[in-house]
Write a protein that holds these residues in place. Structure first.
Motif, PDB file in Angstrom:
ATOM      1  N   ASN A 187      43.098  29.108  42.238  1.00  0.00           N
ATOM      2  CA  ASN A 187      41.793  28.915  41.595  1.00  0.00           C
ATOM      3  C   ASN A 187      41.924  28.246  40.229  1.00  0.00           C
ATOM      4  N   TYR A 218      39.512  34.733  41.387  1.00  0.00           N
ATOM      5  CA  TYR A 218      38.980  34.270  40.106  1.00  0.00           C
ATOM      6  C   TYR A 218      40.095  34.265  39.064  1.00  0.00           C
ATOM      7  N   LYS A 239      35.326  31.277  38.767  1.00  0.00           N
ATOM      8  CA  LYS A 239      35.859  30.931  40.084  1.00  0.00           C
ATOM      9  C   LYS A 239      36.942  29.861  39.987  1.00  0.00           C
TER      10      LYS A 239
END
Length: 398
Positions: A279, A136, A154
């Motif tokens: 991410n 994340y 996320k």
């Protein structure tokens, strides 16, 4: 306390709004943050290539386009006085149009549509920092009352333009070696302006563009080599001095009833080392920006936003975000590489007056090549048609 979100998009311009539209339509939880309150002004020529209209239709906002002004083409004026008229005509599908719309209206339209799709939009939310961890990212956000909060997500998408906080924190920005230019833009009230065609006036140091945004209004943009500008002076003085380099443009707009405030940006153009990580991803100007002489800046932002949303969504749903972002980077390079080469080639021509004059004269005499180039510039065909040896030989041969 940390707020948890699936996707956080930083920046509410065309790129951020487009990817937000797509992801929300596909069922994702999307939060969009922008440091400004919309509508807000934006330094931009506001001329869009014709290829953007199908993209907006795909987003479902074609019903909101009645406020756009449509141009049949652009006239390019060389330093020696020649003129090339670029018209967006296809031998099979007829005429296309290049839309213009003031950015504060256009951006608000896209963002409102995203909110209608279910995107949560927070204005005056300034992202101070972004940290990427294994699964994340965490954003530190300053709220309108100057209090700060953290958001864990996320996937974070940087669509926050030339001064991207996401790019600065997670990638590495670098200035372009060439061309190094500054841009100035304003809006004018100009009764009697040619509402069908825009004009681009080229000078060895840069260019000036004038394009109608309505029946009696126009956007005026000047882009010049940074080394030729006296940056110690104010924007108004720089704009006035720079306009004198383009006598025809000066004559065209000298009868303007009023001028808006002059906005500027410098330098025009930068690159980034990477457009994605484990991410996080960059889109629009945050992912790299090159002087858009051919008017594809907004097209590229919307096209890139749609591409990112469509590519990453299925991977996001099954928890394979990194794999989806790798595919996005590959697809993005494939989609934009050829147009970038074509734009670079055009920039070389406009930087050397004798080359531009030669090409202008050839294009005026060779209609098929001129129409093919107009389709490439207008994002209506694969630029490969304008980069192959047959086209280049036909353009450059005596």
């Amino acid at each position: 306390m940390i707020e948890e979100r699936e996707v956080v998009i930083v920046g509410g311009g065309p790129a951020g709004s487009s990817v937000a539209n797509v992801l929300a339509s596909l069922g994702h939880d999307v939060l969009l943050l922008d440091k400004s309150r919309f509508p807000r002004p934006k330094p931009c020529s506001e001329y869009m290539s014709p290829g953007i209209l199908p993209l907006l239709s795909n987003l479902g906002i074609d019903a909101d386009l009645s406020g756009m002004h449509m141009l049949k083409g652009m006239r390019i004026h060389t330093p020696a006085g020649s003129q090339i008229t670029i018209e967006y005509v296809d031998e099979h599908n007829g005429r296309y149009y290049a839309p213009t719309m003031e950015r504060h209206v256009f951006d608000k339209m896209l963002l409102d549509h995203a909110a209608h799709k279910g995107v949560e939009v927070r204005y005056q939310a300034k992202v101070m920092s972004v940290v990427s961890q294994d699964n994340y990212s965490i954003l530190r956000v300053q709220l309108p009352d100057r209090a700060q909060m953290d958001i864990r997500t996320k996937l974070v998408i940087g669509a926050d333009g030339l001064r991207s906080v996401v790019a600065r924190n997670l990638s590495r920005r670098y200035p372009l070696i060439w061309p190094k230019r500054m841009g100035l833009v304003t809006h004018i009230n100009l009764p009697g302006i040619d509402a069908d065609y825009g004009d681009m006036y080229v000078h060895p140091w840069g260019y000036c563009g004038v394009a109608a945004t309505g029946k009696s209004s126009a956007s005026v943009g000047i882009v010049l080599d940074l080394r030729r500008m006296a940056l110690t002076r104010g924007r108004e003085a720089i704009f006035e001095d720079s306009l004198k380099l383009f006598p025809k443009a000066h004559k065209q707009i000298c009868g303007a009833a009023s001028f808006d405030r002059i906005m500027g940006i410098s330098p025009i153009g930068h690159g980034v080392k990477e457009v994605h990580g484990r991410n996080w991803a960059l889109v629009g100007d945050a992912a790299g920006f090159f002087d858009p002489f051919t008017g594809e800046g907004i097209y590229k932002a919307v096209r890139g936003g749609i591409l990112l949303g469509e590519v990453v969504s299925p991977y996001l749903k099954v928890g394979r975000i990194k794999e989806g972002l790798e595919r996005y980077a590959t697809e993005r390079a494939r989609v934009f590489r050829r147009k970038s080469l074509l734009v670079s080639l055009i920039q070389i021509f406009i930087s050397y007056p004798y080359m531009l004059e030669y090409v202008a004269n050839k294009l005026q005499d060779r209609e098929a090549l001129r129409l093919s180039l107009s389709r490439g510039i207008g994002d209506l065909q694969d630029p490969l048609y304008n980069l192959n040896l047959r086209f280049l030989f036909g353009l450059l041969r005596p």
